[in-house]
Design a protein around this motif. Sequence first.
Motif, PDB file in Angstrom:
ATOM      1  N   THR D  55       0.823  -1.207   0.000  1.00  0.00           N
ATOM      2  CA  THR D  55       0.000   0.000   0.000  1.00  0.00           C
ATOM      3  C   THR D  55       0.857   1.258   0.000  1.00  0.00           C
ATOM      4  N   SER D  56       2.069   1.177   0.494  1.00  0.00           N
ATOM      5  CA  SER D  56       2.841   2.415   0.593  1.00  0.00           C
ATOM      6  C   SER D  56       3.695   2.668  -0.644  1.00  0.00           C
ATOM      7  N   MET D  57       4.027   1.648  -1.413  1.00  0.00           N
ATOM      8  CA  MET D  57       4.995   1.866  -2.489  1.00  0.00           C
ATOM      9  C   MET D  57       4.423   1.806  -3.893  1.00  0.00           C
ATOM     10  N   SER D  58       3.223   1.346  -4.008  1.00  0.00           N
ATOM     11  CA  SER D  58       2.572   1.212  -5.327  1.00  0.00           C
ATOM     12  C   SER D  58       3.528   0.687  -6.393  1.00  0.00           C
ATOM     13  N   LEU D  59       4.083  -0.484  -6.112  1.00  0.00           N
ATOM     14  CA  LEU D  59       5.047  -1.099  -7.022  1.00  0.00           C
ATOM     15  C   LEU D  59       4.403  -1.510  -8.336  1.00  0.00           C
ATOM     16  N   MET D  60       3.148  -1.896  -8.236  1.00  0.00           N
ATOM     17  CA  MET D  60       2.475  -2.427  -9.431  1.00  0.00           C
ATOM     18  C   MET D  60       2.357  -1.369 -10.518  1.00  0.00           C
ATOM     19  N   ASP D  61       2.128  -0.136 -10.064  1.00  0.00           N
ATOM     20  CA  ASP D  61       1.893   0.912 -11.055  1.00  0.00           C
ATOM     21  C   ASP D  61       3.160   1.189 -11.849  1.00  0.00           C
ATOM     22  N   SER D  62       4.299   1.209 -11.161  1.00  0.00           N
ATOM     23  CA  SER D  62       5.517   1.598 -11.865  1.00  0.00           C
ATOM     24  C   SER D  62       6.176   0.416 -12.571  1.00  0.00           C
ATOM     25  N   LEU D  63       6.003  -0.768 -12.038  1.00  0.00           N
ATOM     26  CA  LEU D  63       6.749  -1.891 -12.602  1.00  0.00           C
ATOM     27  C   LEU D  63       5.878  -2.913 -13.326  1.00  0.00           C
ATOM     28  N   GLY D  64       4.600  -2.725 -13.272  1.00  0.00           N
ATOM     29  CA  GLY D  64       3.726  -3.738 -13.859  1.00  0.00           C
ATOM     30  C   GLY D  64       3.455  -4.824 -12.841  1.00  0.00           C
ATOM     31  N   VAL D  65       2.439  -5.628 -13.102  1.00  0.00           N
ATOM     32  CA  VAL D  65       2.011  -6.596 -12.096  1.00  0.00           C
ATOM     33  C   VAL D  65       3.110  -7.614 -11.797  1.00  0.00           C
ATOM     34  N   PHE D  66       3.706  -8.154 -12.860  1.00  0.00           N
ATOM     35  CA  PHE D  66       4.644  -9.251 -12.630  1.00  0.00           C
ATOM     36  C   PHE D  66       5.880  -8.805 -11.865  1.00  0.00           C
ATOM     37  N   PHE D  67       6.560  -7.768 -12.404  1.00  0.00           N
ATOM     38  CA  PHE D  67       7.800  -7.345 -11.756  1.00  0.00           C
ATOM     39  C   PHE D  67       7.519  -6.681 -10.412  1.00  0.00           C
ATOM     40  N   GLY D  68       6.407  -5.994 -10.349  1.00  0.00           N
ATOM     41  CA  GLY D  68       6.029  -5.390  -9.077  1.00  0.00           C
ATOM     42  C   GLY D  68       5.882  -6.454  -8.003  1.00  0.00           C
ATOM     43  N   LEU D  69       5.167  -7.516  -8.344  1.00  0.00           N
ATOM     44  CA  LEU D  69       4.957  -8.592  -7.386  1.00  0.00           C
ATOM     45  C   LEU D  69       6.268  -9.266  -7.018  1.00  0.00           C
ATOM     46  N   LEU D  70       7.079  -9.489  -8.039  1.00  0.00           N
ATOM     47  CA  LEU D  70       8.363 -10.155  -7.813  1.00  0.00           C
ATOM     48  C   LEU D  70       9.195  -9.366  -6.812  1.00  0.00           C
ATOM     49  N   LEU D  71       9.262  -8.053  -7.057  1.00  0.00           N
ATOM     50  CA  LEU D  71      10.047  -7.196  -6.172  1.00  0.00           C
ATOM     51  C   LEU D  71       9.463  -7.238  -4.751  1.00  0.00           C
ATOM     52  N   LEU D  72       8.125  -7.209  -4.695  1.00  0.00           N
ATOM     53  CA  LEU D  72       7.445  -7.241  -3.404  1.00  0.00           C
ATOM     54  C   LEU D  72       7.801  -8.524  -2.652  1.00  0.00           C
ATOM     55  N   VAL D  73       7.720  -9.641  -3.358  1.00  0.00           N
ATOM     56  CA  VAL D  73       8.033 -10.926  -2.725  1.00  0.00           C
ATOM     57  C   VAL D  73       9.466 -10.908  -2.211  1.00  0.00           C
ATOM     58  N   LEU D  74      10.378 -10.417  -3.047  1.00  0.00           N
ATOM     59  CA  LEU D  74      11.780 -10.417  -2.646  1.00  0.00           C
ATOM     60  C   LEU D  74      12.008  -9.525  -1.438  1.00  0.00           C
ATOM     61  N   MET D  75      11.367  -8.365  -1.433  1.00  0.00           N
ATOM     62  CA  MET D  75      11.551  -7.453  -0.298  1.00  0.00           C
ATOM     63  C   MET D  75      11.017  -8.075   0.991  1.00  0.00           C
ATOM     64  N   VAL D  76       9.818  -8.671   0.895  1.00  0.00           N
ATOM     65  CA  VAL D  76       9.240  -9.285   2.091  1.00  0.00           C
ATOM     66  C   VAL D  76      10.133 -10.415   2.577  1.00  0.00           C
ATOM     67  N   MET D  77      10.611 -11.230   1.638  1.00  0.00           N
ATOM     68  CA  MET D  77      11.452 -12.353   2.038  1.00  0.00           C
ATOM     69  C   MET D  77      12.734 -11.855   2.712  1.00  0.00           C
ATOM     70  N   GLY D  78      13.314 -10.826   2.115  1.00  0.00           N
ATOM     71  CA  GLY D  78      14.541 -10.289   2.690  1.00  0.00           C
ATOM     72  C   GLY D  78      14.321  -9.763   4.092  1.00  0.00           C
ATOM     73  N   LEU D  79      13.262  -8.972   4.262  1.00  0.00           N
ATOM     74  CA  LEU D  79      13.011  -8.365   5.571  1.00  0.00           C
ATOM     75  C   LEU D  79      12.695  -9.417   6.629  1.00  0.00           C
ATOM     76  N   VAL D  80      11.833 -10.346   6.276  1.00  0.00           N
ATOM     77  CA  VAL D  80      11.468 -11.369   7.256  1.00  0.00           C
ATOM     78  C   VAL D  80      12.677 -12.236   7.576  1.00  0.00           C
ATOM     79  N   GLY D  81      13.475 -12.525   6.535  1.00  0.00           N
ATOM     80  CA  GLY D  81      14.699 -13.281   6.779  1.00  0.00           C
ATOM     81  C   GLY D  81      15.598 -12.572   7.764  1.00  0.00           C
ATOM     82  N   LEU D  82      15.703 -11.267   7.596  1.00  0.00           N
ATOM     83  CA  LEU D  82      16.526 -10.466   8.499  1.00  0.00           C
ATOM     84  C   LEU D  82      15.998 -10.547   9.942  1.00  0.00           C
ATOM     85  N   ILE D  83      14.681 -10.450  10.065  1.00  0.00           N
ATOM     86  CA  ILE D  83      14.086 -10.566  11.401  1.00  0.00           C
ATOM     87  C   ILE D  83      14.384 -11.940  11.978  1.00  0.00           C
TER      88      ILE D  83
END
Lengths: 374, 319, 254, 301
Positions: D55-83
Motif C-alpha cells: 500500500t505504501s509503495m505502489s510497485l504495481m503501477d511503476s513496474l507492472g504486475v509481474f515485476f512489481g509482485l516479484l520485487l514485493l516478494v523479494l523485499m518481504v522475504m529479505g526483511l522477514v529473513g533479516l528478522i
Amino acid sequence: MIRKALFLFVAVCMAFAVQSVSADTVKIGLMGPMTGPWASEGQEMKQVLDLLAEDVNENGGLIGKKVEIIAQDDAGDPRQASLAANRLSTMDIVAVVGTYGSSITEATQNIYDESQIIQVANGSTAIRLTEKGLKYFFRTCPRDDEQGRVGAQTIKDLGFKKVAILHDNTSYAKGLADEAKALLEKDNISIVFYEALTPGERDYNAILTKMKSSKPDGVFFTGYYPEAGLLLRQKSEMGWNVPFIGGDATNHPDLVKIAGKKSAEGFYFLTAPLPKDLDTPEAKKFVADFQKKYEAPPNSIYAVLSGDGFRVIVEAIKSTKSTDPDKLADFLHKKLTDFPGLTGKISFNDKGDRIGEVYRVYRVDGEGNFVLQP
Amino acid sequence: MKEKRYIVYALFVVFLLTAPLYLNRYWLEVLNSVGLYAILGLSLNIIVGYGGMFHMGHAAFYAIGAYTTAIISTSYGVPVLWLMPLSGLTAGVFALVVARPIIHLRGDYLLIVTIGLVEIVRIALINNVFGITGGANGIFGIPRPTLFGYKIFKSHQFLYLIWGCVAVTVFFFYRLENSRFGRALVYLKEDEIAAEGSGVHTARYKLAAFVLGAFWAGMVGTLFAAKMTIISPESFSFWESVLYFMIVILGGSGNIAGVILGAFLVIGLPEFFRGLENYRLLMFGAAMIFMMIFRTQGILPPRQKVFDVSRFRKGGEPI
Amino acid sequence: MILKLSNLTKRFGGLTAVDRVSFDVEEQTVMGLIGPNGAGKTTIFNLITGNYKPDEGEIVFQGQSIGGVWTNKIVMLGIARTFQTIRLFQNLSALENVLAGCHCRMKSGPIGAMLKTPGQKQEELWALEHAMKQLQFVGLADRAELLSGNLSYGNQRLLEIARALATNPRLLILDEPAGGMNEQETEALIELIFKMRDSGLTVLLIEHDMGLVMKACNRLVVVEYGKKIAEGTPEEIQADSRVIEAYLGIDEEE
Amino acid sequence: MEEFFQQLTNGLAVGGIYALIALGYTMVYGVLKLINFAHGDLFTIGAYLGLTLLTSMSLMDSLGVFFGLLLLVLMVMGLVGLIGVLLDQIAYKPLRQSPRLSAVVSALGASIVFQNAVMLIYGARFQVYPQDILPRIVINIFGMPVPLIRIMILMASIFMMGALYFFIQRTKVGTAIRAAAEDQGAARLMGIDVNRVIMLVFLIGPALGGAAGLMVGLYYGQINFTMGWIYGLKAFTAAILGGIGNIPGAMVGGILLGVIEALGAAYISIAWKDAIAFFVLILILIFRPTGLLGERVAEKI
C-alpha cells in the motif's frame, strides 16, 4: 540463588501491598478482551467508553464527581476473566460493562453479584445468563432466541425451502444456529446442511464445496465477520451464487473489505440498528464524535452496545443520585423505559434482558453500504 | 545454605497462611490461580521434569478431570470434593489408553502427538461428544465444595483449600522424587539405554509417569471446576498446556520449589503487568526470553541429591 | 556353563554384523572376546543384553533362552554390562549412578514411595548400603558424592562396573573396560576382575589391551567380519596362525 | 467424483502454504534441533510487511504486475529473513549449550512478543489486502472452476520449494547446511563455519515463511495478528508428519496435511476436521515413528 528467591519474595509482597485507592471519582469498570483473538473488540469497547466518559466529564460529570473508566483485560478466557472480575470488584467500582463472550461473562457473574456490582454485558447473548435470577445483571444485547426468531422469520420471508446452517462452534453462534434450526424445522423448512467451521482459518473452500453439493436455497451463517467475509469471497470465486444471511456478529465494516464489494453484494444480516440509521441526536453525535476522535467510524456493533451499557449506568446514577447498587438495579429494572440508546430504545425486563424489537435486517448493496431493509 | 533455604520456605508458608489478613480478594484470587497452576506444574514435572518427555498436552488430562467432576456433580449431585479421586482416575485411565501406543516416540514426535491429543480433546468437548460435555457452552451450575460441613466459596477459603492441596502434593512428590520410582525417571531422562541396562523397564516407567501426572492433573480439574462453577472448552486449549510447560521449564524442571516459583512467574507475573494494558503480553514474552537467557537451566535448577551415607563409613573410612 | 551362544546371527540391512557365532562361557571364568575394530564384538554384546534382537540363533543363559528378551528382564535374570562409550548419568552423583543398579533388586512403586511404607523405607536403606558396598568394592567410596561427570576417565569406567555390580549379576559383560586407562589403572582393573571372579562372578569382556586380555582371561574367542575364527586359552590363541594373520600378525608384518 | 477432485484441489492449495511454512521449521530443526515456535509469527509478519509495502509503495503501477509482485516478494522475504536472523541472535544463540526445552520456552516467549508487537503496531483489527492487485480469473480444469490465483499460488510455492531443494542438494553452501545438520562437530572440523550456516538457515526459513504470509494475504485478503499461531501449528504438524529435519518431508507432509483436512471435512465432519488431521498424524507416527520420510536412526550403543 537464595538471594534471588528472597528478592522475588519481597518484591511480590510489596507489589501485593501497594494498592492505590481514591474515592473522588465514580468508577465504572470495563471488562473486555484487550489481548488475545478478540482483542479488536475489547480495544474498541475501551475506545467507546473513553469517548463517552470524556463527554460526561466535559458536561459536568456525574453527581458532582468525574467518571473514571477502569479497564481490565479478560483475554477471552474464563479464568483470566474471573481474575479480572475479582480485580475490578476490589477497585471500588459502581458498575461494570462487559464482557464479550457468553461463557466468559458467565465465569464472572457470581463474582459481581456477590460484590453487589451492577454488570451490563454487551456481547453475551446466551439465553441462560439472565435465567438465573441475578439481581445486578443486565445486558444491552438481545438474546439468542430473539435473534433466532428474527433469523428464521427472515429466511421464511425470503422464501427459502432448503437451508444450510453454518456456525463456528462458539457458544454464541451455536446457540443462534440451534434456535434458528428448531424454528425452521417447525415450519417444515428442511435443513440440508448443519455444521461448524473452525474460526481463525483462511481457507473455507472445502466447506463451501461440501455445502454446495447439498444444494441449499440459502445459507444462514451464525458466526463472525472475519469468516463471513472469507466465505463470501471464496463462494463467489467458486462461481456459486447462493444468498447468504448472517447473524449480528457479521455486522462489521471489515466484512465488505474482506469479501470485496462484489462478493459482499446481496449479503443479508440481522443486527441491532446501526447508529447511522438512527436519527436520534445521541446516535448522530456519538458517531460524529467517534469519527473525530479516532479518525474512523465505530466498527463493532458490540462496542457500540458497550457504549449503551455505559450510558444506562450513567443514566441510572444521574436519576437516582446514588451509587447504591440496589437503587441502581431497581431503577434499571423498573424505571428506565425507552431510554434513547445508541442502538435504539432501551428498557430492561425483570430478568435484566433488553425489551423490545431490536433486530433489523440489512442488506449489502453494490457499493458495500449496509442498507436497512424495510 | 541449607538453613537459608528453609527460612525462605518457612517465610513463604507464613505468607500464605496470613495472606487473607492483608491481601484483598483480587490478590487472593491471583494466589489461588497460582496455586492451581503450581499443582498442574508439579504434575507435569513428573513427566517433563523427571522423565524428560516432551509433553505439551497436559491440558487434556486436566480437562478430563474437570469435566468428569462437572458432569457427575451436576447430574447426580455427588459432593464435588468426593469426586477428586474419581476425576483423577478417569484422567489416569485416559492417559494409560492414549499414551500406550505413543510412549515409544522420541522427543519432538512425542511433542506434536501430545499437542494433537489436547486439540482432539478440546474439539471433542466443543462438539459435545457423547452429548455430555455441553459443547461450547460448557457445563455450568457446578456446586460449591464443602469441607467438614463448611461450604467453601470465599476467596480465602479457596486459598487454604488450594494451597493445602499444593502442600499435600509437595509432600507426596518430594517423597516420590527421592524414591526408586523418581530416580528411575531421572535415569530415563539422562540416558535411556543406560537406564535400561540397569534394569529399568523404560516403557513401563514412562507410562507410569504419564498416568501419575494425568491422575494428579485430573484431580486439579476437580478443584478448578469447583472453584469456577462453570467450565467450558476455552479453559483447556493448547495454549493452557503451553503455560504449564513454561511453568516447569522456566522455574526449573525437576525441582519442586522451582516449579512453584515458575507458577508464580508465569501466572502471577502478568497480573503485575495489568497496568500496561495492551503491552502486557509483550512484556511477558520478553521477560520469558530474558529469564531463559540468564538462567538457561530454569530459575531454580534441581540440586544434587544428598544421601546420608556416613553410617556406612566407619571413622571416615568406608566399611 | 553359564552362557551358551549357538549360531547367533544379526544383520543390518545387507550387512551381516554377526554371522553364526557360537561359543560357551563357563561359570566363574573370565572370557575375552577379541578381534579387529568393526568385527562385531559389541554387536554380540548387544545381542546378549537384549539391546538388539538376533535374526537367527539362540542365546541360553543358565538354561533359559534369552534371545530377543527385553534388556531390563535380562538384567533381572543376572546379566549386567558396561558400555564402550561410557554411559553414566553425567549429572548425577556417583552414588546415584550405583543406585540405578539397585533398581532391579527393589520392588516398591510410586504409591509405596508416596506413603513411605515400612517396606519401602527398609528397601531404600538397603539400596544405599548395597550401593556403598559396590562403590567400596571398586574403590570409589570416598567419591560417592561427586558428580559422575567430574570423575576421571578411569574412575568413570570403574563406576560403570560398580553400577553393573549393583544389579547382583551372575554374568558381567565389560565392553573395553581398560579404554582410556593408564598402566597402573589397568593393573588395578585386572586385580578387580580377579576379585570379581573369585567372588563367584563370570566375566565376559571385550578389550584391545592385549596385555590385560592375556593376563586376565581364561579363554578367548576371536571374531573377524562377524565370524568366529578361533577359540581357546590365551596361549593357544597366541599360537593360532589364523589369528596372527588376521589380527595379531599385522604388527609383525610392518 | 467431481466433488472429490474439487476437494483435492482445495486440499492442495492449503497444503502448499503449509508446506512452505513447514520448510522453515524443518530447516531450523535440522541444524539446531530447535522447534522455532516463533516461526508462525514470522509468517504473520510477512503478511503484514507485504501489506505495508504494497500500500505504501505502489510497485504495481511503476513496474507492472509481474515485476512489481516479484520485487514485493523479494523485499518481504529479505526483511522477514533479516528478522529471523535477529531473532536467532537475540533469543536462541545464548541458549545453544543449554537444555533443548529452555530454547523452546524462549521460542514461545518470542512468539508472544512478535504476536503482540504486530498487534500494537497494526492494531488488533483484521487487516485487508487491496482486492484488485491480481486479476480474478476463474479457469476451468476438466469442468472444475479453479481460480487462476490459486494455481499461481500453488505454482509459486512449488517453485520456491524446488529452488530450495536444488540449493540444498546441488550447491556448495547447501552441502554445508546438510553437513551441519548431520553432525555439527564434524562439520566444524571440516572447516564449515557452522555459525554462518545457522544464520543462513535463519535467513532462508523465515524468508520462505514470510513469502507464505504474503501469499496468504494476496490470496485470502484477510490477515490478523493471531493468524500465525494456527498456521504455525499446522505447519509444524506437517513437518513432523513428513519427518522433521527432512526437506522433502516437509513438502510432502504439508501437501498431505492439506489434503487430509479437505477430505476429512468433506467426507467425515467439518467440525472434527482438525481432530481428524491430528488423529491421522498419530496413526502415522505409531507405525512410522519418525514420520513419512524421516530416517530411522538406530541409536549407537
